[in-house]
Design a protein around this motif. Structure first.
Motif, PDB file in Angstrom:
ATOM      1  N   GLU A 127       0.873  -1.109   0.046  1.00 46.74           N
ATOM      2  CA  GLU A 127      -0.073   0.113   0.038  1.00 46.74           C
ATOM      3  C   GLU A 127       0.921   1.139   0.016  1.00 46.74           C
ATOM      4  N   GLN A 128       2.124   1.183   0.369  1.00 46.94           N
ATOM      5  CA  GLN A 128       3.045   2.324   0.404  1.00 46.94           C
ATOM      6  C   GLN A 128       4.503   1.515  -0.408  1.00 46.94           C
ATOM      7  N   ILE A 129       4.797   2.286  -1.271  1.00 47.26           N
ATOM      8  CA  ILE A 129       6.254   2.097  -1.799  1.00 47.26           C
ATOM      9  C   ILE A 129       7.071   3.021  -1.828  1.00 47.26           C
ATOM     10  N   VAL A 130       8.453   2.842  -0.960  1.00 53.11           N
ATOM     11  CA  VAL A 130       9.280   3.982  -1.044  1.00 53.11           C
ATOM     12  C   VAL A 130      10.403   3.546  -1.877  1.00 53.11           C
ATOM     13  N   LEU A 131      10.778   4.354  -2.762  1.00 49.75           N
ATOM     14  CA  LEU A 131      11.822   4.131  -3.883  1.00 49.75           C
ATOM     15  C   LEU A 131      13.078   5.047  -3.567  1.00 49.75           C
ATOM     16  N   GLY A 132      14.302   4.337  -3.287  1.00 50.57           N
ATOM     17  CA  GLY A 132      15.575   5.103  -3.222  1.00 50.57           C
ATOM     18  C   GLY A 132      16.184   4.963  -4.624  1.00 50.57           C
ATOM     19  N   ILE A 133      16.525   6.101  -5.101  1.00 53.89           N
ATOM     20  CA  ILE A 133      17.155   6.154  -6.395  1.00 53.89           C
ATOM     21  C   ILE A 133      18.394   6.681  -6.733  1.00 53.89           C
ATOM     22  N   GLY A 134      19.265   6.541  -5.703  1.00 48.93           N
ATOM     23  CA  GLY A 134      20.736   6.867  -5.803  1.00 48.93           C
ATOM     24  C   GLY A 134      21.426   5.601  -6.645  1.00 48.93           C
ATOM     25  N   GLY A 135      22.552   6.111  -7.343  1.00 52.45           N
ATOM     26  CA  GLY A 135      23.516   5.063  -7.795  1.00 52.45           C
ATOM     27  C   GLY A 135      22.832   4.386  -9.235  1.00 52.45           C
ATOM     28  N   SER A 136      22.087   5.202  -9.794  1.00 52.86           N
ATOM     29  CA  SER A 136      21.503   4.663 -11.040  1.00 52.86           C
ATOM     30  C   SER A 136      22.428   4.658 -12.128  1.00 52.86           C
ATOM     31  N   ALA A 137      22.334   3.638 -13.254  1.00 57.47           N
ATOM     32  CA  ALA A 137      23.204   3.637 -14.321  1.00 57.47           C
ATOM     33  C   ALA A 137      22.319   4.377 -15.688  1.00 57.47           C
ATOM     34  N   THR A 138      21.344   4.926 -15.433  1.00 58.06           N
ATOM     35  CA  THR A 138      20.361   5.298 -16.510  1.00 58.06           C
ATOM     36  C   THR A 138      20.144   6.524 -16.698  1.00 58.06           C
ATOM     37  N   ASN A 139      19.683   6.892 -17.927  1.00 59.12           N
ATOM     38  CA  ASN A 139      19.134   8.131 -18.371  1.00 59.12           C
ATOM     39  C   ASN A 139      17.794   8.080 -19.311  1.00 59.12           C
ATOM     40  N   ASP A 140      17.147   7.333 -18.835  1.00 63.84           N
ATOM     41  CA  ASP A 140      15.845   6.974 -19.835  1.00 63.84           C
ATOM     42  C   ASP A 140      14.617   7.786 -19.425  1.00 63.84           C
ATOM     43  N   GLY A 141      14.671   8.469 -18.300  1.00 63.82           N
ATOM     44  CA  GLY A 141      13.454   9.201 -17.854  1.00 63.82           C
ATOM     45  C   GLY A 141      12.614   8.384 -17.098  1.00 63.82           C
ATOM     46  N   GLY A 142      12.702   7.178 -16.760  1.00 62.99           N
ATOM     47  CA  GLY A 142      11.864   6.241 -16.147  1.00 62.99           C
ATOM     48  C   GLY A 142      11.157   5.478 -17.058  1.00 62.99           C
ATOM     49  N   MET A 143      11.472   5.556 -18.306  1.00 60.72           N
ATOM     50  CA  MET A 143      10.711   4.938 -19.435  1.00 60.72           C
ATOM     51  C   MET A 143      10.917   3.255 -19.115  1.00 60.72           C
ATOM     52  N   GLY A 144      11.810   2.845 -18.846  1.00 66.37           N
ATOM     53  CA  GLY A 144      11.997   1.387 -18.636  1.00 66.37           C
ATOM     54  C   GLY A 144      11.182   0.960 -17.557  1.00 66.37           C
ATOM     55  N   MET A 145      11.144   1.685 -16.392  1.00 69.15           N
ATOM     56  CA  MET A 145      10.474   1.349 -15.245  1.00 69.15           C
ATOM     57  C   MET A 145       8.916   1.421 -15.643  1.00 69.15           C
ATOM     58  N   ALA A 146       8.489   2.240 -16.481  1.00 70.97           N
ATOM     59  CA  ALA A 146       7.128   2.485 -16.758  1.00 70.97           C
ATOM     60  C   ALA A 146       6.622   1.243 -17.774  1.00 70.97           C
ATOM     61  N   VAL A 147       7.650   0.829 -18.386  1.00 65.25           N
ATOM     62  CA  VAL A 147       7.179  -0.519 -19.523  1.00 65.25           C
ATOM     63  C   VAL A 147       6.988  -1.444 -18.615  1.00 65.25           C
ATOM     64  N   ALA A 148       7.627  -1.683 -17.525  1.00 65.16           N
ATOM     65  CA  ALA A 148       7.494  -2.953 -16.718  1.00 65.16           C
ATOM     66  C   ALA A 148       6.204  -2.852 -15.975  1.00 65.16           C
ATOM     67  N   LEU A 149       5.391  -1.574 -15.974  1.00 66.10           N
ATOM     68  CA  LEU A 149       4.378  -1.578 -15.103  1.00 66.10           C
ATOM     69  C   LEU A 149       3.095  -1.523 -16.065  1.00 66.10           C
ATOM     70  N   GLY A 150       3.464  -1.919 -17.570  1.00 63.77           N
ATOM     71  CA  GLY A 150       2.395  -1.833 -18.566  1.00 63.77           C
ATOM     72  C   GLY A 150       2.223  -0.530 -19.454  1.00 63.77           C
ATOM     73  N   TYR A 151       3.075   0.634 -19.059  1.00 63.63           N
ATOM     74  CA  TYR A 151       3.026   1.629 -20.125  1.00 63.63           C
ATOM     75  C   TYR A 151       3.622   1.170 -21.481  1.00 63.63           C
ATOM     76  N   GLN A 152       3.438   1.765 -22.464  1.00 65.61           N
ATOM     77  CA  GLN A 152       3.897   1.494 -23.729  1.00 65.61           C
ATOM     78  C   GLN A 152       4.342   2.955 -24.546  1.00 65.61           C
ATOM     79  N   PHE A 153       5.455   3.123 -25.181  1.00 68.49           N
ATOM     80  CA  PHE A 153       5.889   4.404 -25.760  1.00 68.49           C
ATOM     81  C   PHE A 153       6.133   4.062 -27.182  1.00 68.49           C
ATOM     82  N   PHE A 154       5.548   4.958 -28.202  1.00 67.52           N
ATOM     83  CA  PHE A 154       5.539   4.739 -29.474  1.00 67.52           C
ATOM     84  C   PHE A 154       6.273   5.850 -30.299  1.00 67.52           C
ATOM     85  N   ASP A 155       6.815   5.514 -31.357  1.00 65.61           N
ATOM     86  CA  ASP A 155       7.429   6.533 -32.023  1.00 65.61           C
ATOM     87  C   ASP A 155       6.518   7.273 -33.174  1.00 65.61           C
ATOM     88  N   ALA A 156       6.889   8.251 -33.955  1.00 65.90           N
ATOM     89  CA  ALA A 156       5.856   8.729 -35.025  1.00 65.90           C
ATOM     90  C   ALA A 156       5.053   7.788 -35.834  1.00 65.90           C
TER      91      ALA A 156
END
Length: 380
Positions: A127-156
């Motif tokens: 019911e509560q999720i705390v996310l620590g975001i230090g030490g990341s190797a990424t610069n994807d805007g959280g896009m990968g995280m969102a994909v794992a949760l069912g979001y989809q990203f499309f090009d033109a």
């Protein structure tokens, strides 16, 4: 006398618990009847998971996820069944510690694994999720995280985009029809102590891209991609994330968490203090003793010691800091508000020598501090 011990770790040398044990030994040598309360803390960066574990009374959950380069690994997070709370450290699934120097390039990395940990926590009934975001190797805007949760990203052209940094500029639309149904029912908090915007010279790519393996040319591409990402978010969600402090944290995952999880960004040390019931613990304390490996200018902005001082000042409790090294001038020490500061180093040597003797030197520093306090007590 009552002493509350509230350190951060000495990175690569001592855990917060080891700090507490050493300082307790030194103080008890002088004040054998002292009341000593151990409250090790952290600021939400890499390693916070070990501190949180004891306060949440949580168990470790292992999940098969993708690392930043889509390779299969097993990562873990903390889950308290009693409190229905999960603590997820981004670095466990999407951290630079998982990659070699030759592998590290945030053009090609993803936060997908972090999203997979979040999905597992949702499926367990958090019911509560705390996310620590230090030490990341990424610069994807959280896009990968969102994909794992069912979001989809499309090009033109309507093609689905692989969730990595180099593809941020290709995004034209975002589909949320299949997002995880439980996201809306969960309180998400992100431990975030940086104030960087999403893009621009102070944004995620320019400030943090170099340490994540990106060249100057790649940094410019990533920054343009983040700007495009922000524009698509504004179009699709009606949210202008650029000027929100912390949007650029963890390669833009700060912005992604706000949009895709409806998360709130908050100080990491404040979150950990809340879990530790810190302000209740320091009531009637004579001294709070804190510390970290290096006290420097960054200590003034959202780090553990700064958080300890803010709480102590509410109740007029003096604070002592025992640090591996101190590289702050007197003016900044005054600004910080510490009542006693010392480096525990007591003889010349290499950094490795200092690390090996950290426990011994810390005990001696605590002993000497306690002797001074005893000498200042009124004579009977």
């Amino acid at each position: 006398m009552k002493f509350v011990l509230a350190p951060d770790k000495y990175k690569g040398s001592l855990s917060g618990e080891q700090f507490c044990d050493a300082v307790e030994q030194g103080i008890k040598s002088v004040f054998p009847k002292a009341e000593i309360l151990k409250k090790p803390l952290a600021d939400g960066g890499d390693g916070t998971i070990e501190v949180v574990k004891q306060y949440l009374n949580a168990s470790e959950v292992e999940v098969d996820v993708k690392n930043p380069l889509f390779k299969d690994i097993t990562a873990s997070y903390l889950f308290s069944k009693e409190k229905k709370t999960a603590f997820i450290e981004m670095s466990e699934a999407s951290g630079y510690k998982l990659l070699s120097k030759t592998e590290l390039n945030c053009m090609n990395t993803t936060s997908l694994g972090t999203g997979q940990l979040i999905k597992d926590a949702l499926d367990r009934g958090s019911e509560q999720i705390v996310l620590g975001i230090g030490g990341s190797a990424t610069n994807d805007g959280g896009m990968g995280m969102a994909v794992a949760l069912g979001y989809q990203f499309f090009d033109a052209d309507g093609n689905e985009v692989e969730p990595i940094g180099r593809n941020l500029g290709k995004i034209s639309s975002i589909e949320r029809e299949f997002r995880h149904s439980k996201i809306k029912d969960v309180d998400f908090k992100v431990a975030c102590d940086v104030k960087n915007p999403l893009y621009g010279k102070q944004g995620a790519a320019y400030v943090y891209g170099p340490q994540k393996g990106a060249s100057k040319k790649e940094i410019a591409l990533l920054d343009a991609g983040l700007e495009n990402f922000a524009q698509v978010i504004l179009k699709e969600f009606g949210r202008d994330v650029q000027d929100i402090p912390g949007a650029g944290a963890a390669g833009g995952l700060g912005a992604g968490a706000m949009v895709f999880l409806d998360a709130s960004l908050t100080s990491g040390i404040d979150l950990i203090k809340e879990m530790a019931q810190f302000e209740e613990a320091i009531q009637n304390a004579n001294w709070i003793i804190t510390g970290e490996g290096q006290l420097d200018s960054q200590t003034l902005s959202g780090k553990t010691i700064d958080g300890v001082i803010h709480s102590a000042q509410k109740y007029h409790i003096p604070v002592a800091a025992f640090c591996g090294s101190v590289s702050v001038d007197i003016q900044n020490l005054d600004a910080l508000g510490l009542d006693y500061v010392t480096s525990i180093l007591n003889q010349p040597g290499t950094l490795e020598d200092a690390k090996k003797k950290s426990c011994e030197n810390l005990e001696i520093a605590a002993y000497n501090f306690a002797k001074v306090l005893k000498a200042l007590q009124p004579k009977r």
